[in-house]
Design a protein around this motif. Structure first.
Motif, PDB file in Angstrom:
ATOM      1  N   GLU A 171       4.007   6.019   2.648  1.00 17.92           N
ATOM      2  CA  GLU A 171       4.525   7.380   2.733  1.00 17.92           C
ATOM      3  C   GLU A 171       4.505   7.932   4.152  1.00 17.92           C
ATOM      4  O   GLU A 171       5.186   8.911   4.445  1.00 17.92           O
ATOM      5  CB  GLU A 171       3.710   8.300   1.815  1.00 17.92           C
ATOM      6  CG  GLU A 171       3.867   7.983   0.338  1.00 17.92           C
ATOM      7  CD  GLU A 171       2.922   8.787  -0.539  1.00 17.92           C
ATOM      8  OE1 GLU A 171       2.183   9.658  -0.007  1.00 17.92           O
ATOM      9  OE2 GLU A 171       2.914   8.543  -1.744  1.00 17.92           O
ATOM     10  N   THR A 172       3.730   7.315   5.040  1.00 14.25           N
ATOM     11  CA  THR A 172       3.605   7.816   6.411  1.00 14.25           C
ATOM     12  C   THR A 172       4.662   7.241   7.352  1.00 14.25           C
ATOM     13  O   THR A 172       4.743   7.661   8.504  1.00 14.25           O
ATOM     14  CB  THR A 172       2.210   7.492   6.981  1.00 14.25           C
ATOM     15  OG1 THR A 172       2.065   6.072   7.099  1.00 14.25           O
ATOM     16  CG2 THR A 172       1.115   8.051   6.092  1.00 14.25           C
ATOM     17  N   TYR A 182       0.855  -1.184   0.000  1.00 11.32           N
ATOM     18  CA  TYR A 182       0.000   0.000   0.000  1.00 11.32           C
ATOM     19  C   TYR A 182       0.897   1.242   0.000  1.00 11.32           C
ATOM     20  O   TYR A 182       1.187   1.805   1.069  1.00 11.32           O
ATOM     21  CB  TYR A 182      -0.917   0.000   1.221  1.00 11.32           C
ATOM     22  CG  TYR A 182      -1.751  -1.255   1.323  1.00 11.32           C
ATOM     23  CD1 TYR A 182      -2.899  -1.407   0.565  1.00 11.32           C
ATOM     24  CD2 TYR A 182      -1.379  -2.302   2.172  1.00 11.32           C
ATOM     25  CE1 TYR A 182      -3.665  -2.563   0.637  1.00 11.32           C
ATOM     26  CE2 TYR A 182      -2.137  -3.454   2.261  1.00 11.32           C
ATOM     27  CZ  TYR A 182      -3.275  -3.585   1.494  1.00 11.32           C
ATOM     28  OH  TYR A 182      -4.020  -4.726   1.575  1.00 11.32           O
ATOM     29  N   LYS A 209       0.577   4.415  -0.599  1.00 17.92           N
ATOM     30  CA  LYS A 209       0.101   5.636   0.078  1.00 17.92           C
ATOM     31  C   LYS A 209       0.314   5.524   1.585  1.00 17.92           C
ATOM     32  O   LYS A 209       0.695   6.491   2.241  1.00 17.92           O
ATOM     33  CB  LYS A 209      -1.382   5.894  -0.223  1.00 17.92           C
ATOM     34  CG  LYS A 209      -1.633   6.427  -1.590  1.00 17.92           C
ATOM     35  CD  LYS A 209      -1.163   7.864  -1.655  1.00 17.92           C
ATOM     36  CE  LYS A 209      -1.508   8.445  -3.007  1.00 17.92           C
ATOM     37  NZ  LYS A 209      -0.776   9.655  -3.285  1.00 17.92           N
TER      38      LYS A 209
END
Length: 150
Positions: A34-35, A29, A31
């Motif tokens: 990115e965290t 995943y 997206k």
């Protein structure tokens, strides 16, 4: 364990330092990936696990010290004036809450992924090292476990 979410040659199916395969959630995943911090992405829980396995005396010594501190502390504090720990305990509870929220935000997505892809039986019965792997989830699960140490 049979991995259905990624193919055998996928770059998202990697091995940790112990040579056990796991799925990299940030890779599956992007997206979500990115965290994560670089430290979380590269974390390897195997050395800490190996240290804990090699040194079973550490929790025993810690428990003995803890009991001694309780006994000595009671006798030492017996004639002392009581202190207010309200602010210190409020700060401690705030830190525990922040830690729990951080751990939840890192572990819950992996749990949901595993539950969807493998089902309840595999989530509960498969080798945890394969299911949680290394990286961010391995870090936060290990921190949670170690936070229970006396």
């Amino acid at each position: 364990m049979v991995y259905r979410a990624v193919s055998e040659g996928s770059e998202c199916l990697t091995k940790n330092a112990a040579g056990l395969p796991f799925e990299s959630l940030p890779c599956l995943y992007p997206k979500l990936g990115e965290t994560y911090t670089g430290f979380e992405l590269s974390y390897n829980p195997v050395p800490v696990r190996d240290f804990m396995v090699a040194h079973p005396e550490v929790p025993i010594v810690a428990c003995i010290l803890y009991l001694n501190f309780i006994l000595v502390g009671r006798s030492y504090m017996n004639d002392k004036k009581p202190r207010s720990w309200r602010n210190a305990l409020a700060g401690w509870n705030l830190l525990l809450s922040v830690f729990s929220i951080c751990g939840f935000t890192r572990v819950f997505p992996h749990l949901v992924h595993n539950w969807r892809e493998y089902g309840m039986r595999d989530c509960l019965c498969n080798d945890p090292e394969n299911m949680y792997g290394s990286g961010p989830t391995g870090l936060w699960v290990q921190l949670f476990v170690l936070s229970k140490f006396p």
